[in-house]
Design a protein around this motif. Structure first.
Motif, PDB file in Angstrom:
ATOM      1  N   SER A 171       0.822  -1.199   0.000  1.00  0.00           N
ATOM      2  CA  SER A 171       0.000   0.000   0.000  1.00  0.00           C
ATOM      3  C   SER A 171       0.863   1.258   0.000  1.00  0.00           C
ATOM      4  O   SER A 171       1.998   1.269   0.459  1.00  0.00           O
ATOM      5  N   SER A 172       0.276   2.339  -0.476  1.00  0.00           N
ATOM      6  CA  SER A 172       1.003   3.575  -0.733  1.00  0.00           C
ATOM      7  C   SER A 172       1.607   4.202   0.528  1.00  0.00           C
ATOM      8  O   SER A 172       1.104   4.041   1.645  1.00  0.00           O
ATOM      9  N   LEU A 173       2.677   4.968   0.293  1.00  0.00           N
ATOM     10  CA  LEU A 173       3.270   5.784   1.359  1.00  0.00           C
ATOM     11  C   LEU A 173       2.351   6.930   1.770  1.00  0.00           C
ATOM     12  O   LEU A 173       2.581   7.572   2.803  1.00  0.00           O
ATOM     13  N   ILE A 174       1.314   7.180   0.982  1.00  0.00           N
ATOM     14  CA  ILE A 174       0.311   8.192   1.340  1.00  0.00           C
ATOM     15  C   ILE A 174      -0.209   7.962   2.756  1.00  0.00           C
ATOM     16  O   ILE A 174      -0.402   8.907   3.529  1.00  0.00           O
ATOM     17  N   PHE A 175      -0.430   6.692   3.108  1.00  0.00           N
ATOM     18  CA  PHE A 175      -1.041   6.379   4.398  1.00  0.00           C
ATOM     19  C   PHE A 175      -0.136   6.783   5.570  1.00  0.00           C
ATOM     20  O   PHE A 175      -0.623   7.216   6.603  1.00  0.00           O
ATOM     21  N   ASP A 176       1.169   6.654   5.388  1.00  0.00           N
ATOM     22  CA  ASP A 176       2.103   7.053   6.437  1.00  0.00           C
ATOM     23  C   ASP A 176       2.044   8.560   6.671  1.00  0.00           C
ATOM     24  O   ASP A 176       2.085   9.027   7.824  1.00  0.00           O
ATOM     25  N   LEU A 177       1.934   9.331   5.586  1.00  0.00           N
ATOM     26  CA  LEU A 177       1.909  10.786   5.717  1.00  0.00           C
ATOM     27  C   LEU A 177       0.587  11.288   6.287  1.00  0.00           C
ATOM     28  O   LEU A 177       0.562  12.232   7.082  1.00  0.00           O
ATOM     29  N   ILE A 178      -0.516  10.656   5.905  1.00  0.00           N
ATOM     30  CA  ILE A 178      -1.815  11.028   6.493  1.00  0.00           C
ATOM     31  C   ILE A 178      -1.819  10.696   7.985  1.00  0.00           C
ATOM     32  O   ILE A 178      -2.271  11.494   8.818  1.00  0.00           O
ATOM     33  N   ALA A 179      -1.315   9.522   8.338  1.00  0.00           N
ATOM     34  CA  ALA A 179      -1.265   9.131   9.746  1.00  0.00           C
ATOM     35  C   ALA A 179      -0.415  10.104  10.551  1.00  0.00           C
ATOM     36  O   ALA A 179      -0.782  10.490  11.669  1.00  0.00           O
ATOM     37  N   GLU A 180       0.714  10.511  10.008  1.00  0.00           N
ATOM     38  CA  GLU A 180       1.595  11.457  10.689  1.00  0.00           C
ATOM     39  C   GLU A 180       0.879  12.782  10.937  1.00  0.00           C
ATOM     40  O   GLU A 180       1.023  13.401  12.004  1.00  0.00           O
ATOM     41  N   LYS A 181       0.068  13.203   9.975  1.00  0.00           N
ATOM     42  CA  LYS A 181      -0.684  14.464  10.074  1.00  0.00           C
ATOM     43  C   LYS A 181      -1.647  14.459  11.263  1.00  0.00           C
ATOM     44  O   LYS A 181      -1.825  15.480  11.938  1.00  0.00           O
ATOM     45  N   TYR A 182      -2.261  13.299  11.540  1.00  0.00           N
ATOM     46  CA  TYR A 182      -3.288  13.227  12.579  1.00  0.00           C
ATOM     47  C   TYR A 182      -2.820  12.478  13.842  1.00  0.00           C
ATOM     48  O   TYR A 182      -3.621  12.268  14.759  1.00  0.00           O
ATOM     49  N   GLY A 183      -1.576  12.051  13.880  1.00  0.00           N
ATOM     50  CA  GLY A 183      -1.082  11.354  15.058  1.00  0.00           C
ATOM     51  C   GLY A 183      -1.550   9.919  15.165  1.00  0.00           C
ATOM     52  O   GLY A 183      -1.592   9.356  16.265  1.00  0.00           O
ATOM     53  N   ALA A 184      -1.898   9.291  14.039  1.00  0.00           N
ATOM     54  CA  ALA A 184      -2.292   7.887  14.034  1.00  0.00           C
ATOM     55  C   ALA A 184      -1.075   6.995  13.796  1.00  0.00           C
ATOM     56  O   ALA A 184      -0.012   7.469  13.400  1.00  0.00           O
ATOM     57  N   LYS A 185      -1.235   5.704  14.040  1.00  0.00           N
ATOM     58  CA  LYS A 185      -0.157   4.742  13.842  1.00  0.00           C
ATOM     59  C   LYS A 185      -0.505   3.807  12.686  1.00  0.00           C
ATOM     60  O   LYS A 185      -1.621   3.273  12.637  1.00  0.00           O
ATOM     61  N   VAL A 186       0.447   3.635  11.767  1.00  0.00           N
ATOM     62  CA  VAL A 186       0.272   2.699  10.650  1.00  0.00           C
ATOM     63  C   VAL A 186       0.973   1.395  10.976  1.00  0.00           C
ATOM     64  O   VAL A 186       2.145   1.390  11.374  1.00  0.00           O
ATOM     65  N   ILE A 187       0.271   0.288  10.817  1.00  0.00           N
ATOM     66  CA  ILE A 187       0.856  -1.039  10.981  1.00  0.00           C
ATOM     67  C   ILE A 187       0.739  -1.758   9.638  1.00  0.00           C
ATOM     68  O   ILE A 187      -0.355  -1.859   9.077  1.00  0.00           O
ATOM     69  N   ARG A 188       1.871  -2.236   9.134  1.00  0.00           N
ATOM     70  CA  ARG A 188       1.888  -2.913   7.844  1.00  0.00           C
ATOM     71  C   ARG A 188       2.054  -4.423   8.037  1.00  0.00           C
ATOM     72  O   ARG A 188       2.836  -4.875   8.875  1.00  0.00           O
ATOM     73  N   THR A 189       1.317  -5.173   7.237  1.00  0.00           N
ATOM     74  CA  THR A 189       1.322  -6.632   7.299  1.00  0.00           C
ATOM     75  C   THR A 189       1.770  -7.199   5.953  1.00  0.00           C
ATOM     76  O   THR A 189       1.872  -6.466   4.966  1.00  0.00           O
ATOM     77  N   PRO A 190       2.019  -8.512   5.890  1.00  0.00           N
ATOM     78  CA  PRO A 190       2.178  -9.137   4.571  1.00  0.00           C
ATOM     79  C   PRO A 190       0.928  -8.917   3.725  1.00  0.00           C
ATOM     80  O   PRO A 190      -0.150  -8.593   4.245  1.00  0.00           O
ATOM     81  N   ILE A 191       1.061  -9.109   2.423  1.00  0.00           N
ATOM     82  CA  ILE A 191      -0.068  -8.914   1.519  1.00  0.00           C
ATOM     83  C   ILE A 191      -1.056 -10.059   1.682  1.00  0.00           C
ATOM     84  O   ILE A 191      -0.683 -11.224   1.719  1.00  0.00           O
ATOM     85  N   GLY A 192      -2.318  -9.724   1.775  1.00  0.00           N
ATOM     86  CA  GLY A 192      -3.367 -10.717   1.950  1.00  0.00           C
ATOM     87  C   GLY A 192      -4.317 -10.305   3.062  1.00  0.00           C
ATOM     88  O   GLY A 192      -3.886  -9.950   4.165  1.00  0.00           O
ATOM     89  N   GLU A 193      -5.585 -10.343   2.764  1.00  0.00           N
ATOM     90  CA  GLU A 193      -6.606  -9.945   3.733  1.00  0.00           C
ATOM     91  C   GLU A 193      -6.495 -10.739   5.030  1.00  0.00           C
ATOM     92  O   GLU A 193      -6.761 -10.218   6.120  1.00  0.00           O
ATOM     93  N   TYR A 194      -6.086 -11.991   4.917  1.00  0.00           N
ATOM     94  CA  TYR A 194      -5.920 -12.850   6.087  1.00  0.00           C
ATOM     95  C   TYR A 194      -5.034 -12.187   7.146  1.00  0.00           C
ATOM     96  O   TYR A 194      -5.340 -12.183   8.337  1.00  0.00           O
ATOM     97  N   TYR A 195      -3.916 -11.609   6.700  1.00  0.00           N
ATOM     98  CA  TYR A 195      -2.964 -11.010   7.635  1.00  0.00           C
ATOM     99  C   TYR A 195      -3.527  -9.745   8.280  1.00  0.00           C
ATOM    100  O   TYR A 195      -3.291  -9.482   9.464  1.00  0.00           O
ATOM    101  N   LEU A 196      -4.253  -8.938   7.500  1.00  0.00           N
ATOM    102  CA  LEU A 196      -4.841  -7.728   8.071  1.00  0.00           C
ATOM    103  C   LEU A 196      -5.885  -8.076   9.121  1.00  0.00           C
ATOM    104  O   LEU A 196      -5.951  -7.452  10.185  1.00  0.00           O
ATOM    105  N   LEU A 197      -6.715  -9.082   8.826  1.00  0.00           N
ATOM    106  CA  LEU A 197      -7.737  -9.497   9.779  1.00  0.00           C
ATOM    107  C   LEU A 197      -7.103  -9.999  11.077  1.00  0.00           C
ATOM    108  O   LEU A 197      -7.578  -9.691  12.181  1.00  0.00           O
ATOM    109  N   ASN A 198      -6.038 -10.765  10.951  1.00  0.00           N
ATOM    110  CA  ASN A 198      -5.332 -11.256  12.148  1.00  0.00           C
ATOM    111  C   ASN A 198      -4.779 -10.102  12.971  1.00  0.00           C
ATOM    112  O   ASN A 198      -4.883 -10.078  14.202  1.00  0.00           O
TER     113      ASN A 198
END
Length: 472
Positions: free
Chosen positions: A291-318
């Motif tokens: 996924s794009s680096l856009i998400f890291d910059l948006i998160a930084e703007k609002y003080g959120a944390k980005v967590i990256r997983t392997p590719i696959g919905e299974y990993y995000l759900l876990n």
């Protein structure tokens, strides 16, 4: 099982060849090995591929032999099936879909609890399929326990509870084109848009008389010429497109531009964080390596944390499940895979949902009063480039190992997660080498601040990969 793709992202193959009725019946029967308790309920759905009818028969036969009580949603988008499965607290599920793969393909998404089967569970299924003989079971008298259900009304009613529905409908004067590609989304998304107050034109809604899909199934620019021209010539505010099971979403702007898949999710992320409830003190945004680096910059703007997983919905759900187990009431957890455009919002639906993404984009346009192009122009700007290389399945592991060594010898700092290799400079660019979970290819994905750099990084990595392959 030949060239069948057997991963947590789905069991996929060409229908009638690798994926035939006899095999599908055995897979459905073998799912029973994972459910030993008294709750024998299972939910089944399918997309609109004609082969889905025959595979549905095989699935129901196999599940009946395993003594399951079957809830059949028939043609139904994957997000809707997952929603109603969790709503009814049904532990097991099978979605018959080839997702974004070509029409001659089909597949099975095997579901347990709130997620798809993991590797060890798939191994149990594979071993059982290879050993079981269903003839002895078919000699017994089996009582078919099947209930036909329509989960769409309940899905939509629940979805509206996660929108500012009254204000949205009152202010809405959007003109929208929806291209479902004759997929399962045609039963839900046009209705959703009308109930939100949009003026809706639906195109490519039905299969042709010879059961051919009206466009390529994957919702990418080269398959969306009809939608692009309809939006631009008809002066519509926005266009939407799904794949065959509606977990993916593509967006066409009022100017006819087909936006990258990450853009819709980025708009939703930015809007939700900008309008967050004051009770929320901590935000986790879960996405994957591609996924794009856009998400890291948006998160930084609002003080959120980005967590990256392997590719696959299974990993995000876990990952989301693990975060929820330790989260307080003041924690918000959501995310999605930028490469598909579907949002994952656990308070509503614990799956990748292209239909919910449509609703949130409409809400954003109506409540901000902005054109989609104006909203996109305010996002951080990155460009991506993609290449693919076909590969034999048995070469993937040694190839990734050798490729990592070559990159490190070139001075790159390489991160390896499972079989994915990623390198680059934080918030500047990245290159990802990813063996596909759904096709026998390796994808090379790059992102940078200019189109030229993204292309150069990607093509250089592809040339190195081709060189490594030639030496194997």
């Amino acid at each position: 099982m030949g060239d069948l793709i057997f991963t947590f992202s789905g069991i996929r193959g060409i229908s009638g060849k690798e994926l035939n009725k006899e095999l599908v019946e055995k897979i459905a029967f073998s799912l029973g090995e994972l459910f030993k308790d008294d709750d024998r309920r299972v939910i089944v759905g399918r997309d609109t591929r004609i082969s889905g009818l025959h595979l549905e028969e095989a699935v129901i036969s196999g599940l009946s032999l395993a003594n399951f009580e079957i809830y059949n949603a028939a043609v139904c988008p994957t997000p809707v099936l997952m929603f109603i499965k969790n709503k009814l607290d049904i532990k097991a599920g099978i979605m018959i879909t080839g997702s974004h793969n070509p029409p001659e393909w089909n597949g099975l998404k095997l579901i347990k609890e709130e997620n798809y089967l993991n590797s060890s569970e798939l191994d149990i299924i594979r071993k059982r399929v290879n050993s079981v003989d269903l003839k002895s079971y078919k000699n017994k008298k089996i009582e078919n326990k099947i209930e036909i259900i329509n989960p769409i009304p309940e899905y939509l009613q629940s979805l509206y509870e996660h929108l500012n529905f009254k204000k949205l409908k009152k202010k809405n004067n959007l003109k929208v084109v929806i291209d479902t590609g004759a997929g399962a989304g045609k039963l839900v998304t046009p209705r959703l848009l009308r109930e939100l107050g949009c003026q809706v034109k639906s195109i490519n809604e039905d299969l042709f008389v010879n059961n051919v899909f009206p466009r390529g199934i994957e919702p990418i620019a080269e398959n969306l010429h009809d939608l692009i021209m309809e939006v631009w010539q008809g002066k519509y505010d926005i266009g939407f497109a799904h794949d065959c099971d509606a977990d993916r979403l593509a967006i066409i702007g009022e100017n006819g531009e087909c936006y990258p898949e990450d853009i819709g999710l980025a708009l939703i992320m930015d809007f939700m964080l900008q309008n967050i409830n004051t009770k929320v003190k901590e935000v986790f945004f879960v996405t994957n390596l591609a996924s794009s680096l856009i998400f890291d910059l948006i998160a930084e703007k609002y003080g959120a944390k980005v967590i990256r997983t392997p590719i696959g919905e299974y990993y995000l759900l876990n990952q989301m499940r693990d975060l929820r187990e330790n989260a307080s009431d003041s924690t918000l957890i959501f995310g999605g895979e930028g490469s598909c455009g579907g949002v994952m919002y656990p308070p509503f639906n614990s799956t990748r949902d292209g239909i919910f993404a449509v609703a949130k984009i409409v809400e954003i346009l109506v409540l901000t009063g902005e054109k989609i192009s104006a909203l996109v122009s305010e996002l951080p700007k990155f460009y991506s480039h993609r290449e693919i290389i076909k590969i034999d399945n048995n070469l993937i592991s040694p190839l990734i190992e050798r490729m990592k060594t070559e990159l490190e010898n070139e001075g790159e700092k390489v991160t390896q997660i499972n079989q994915d290799l990623k390198f680059g400079i934080e918030k500047e660019y990245f290159v990802l080498i990813h063996p596909s979970n759904t096709e026998l290819v390796i994808r090379i994905i790059s992102e940078a601040k200019t189109q030229a750099l993204a292309r150069i990084y990607c093509q250089t990595a592809r040339e190195l990969l081709s060189l490594v392959i030639s030496k194997m």
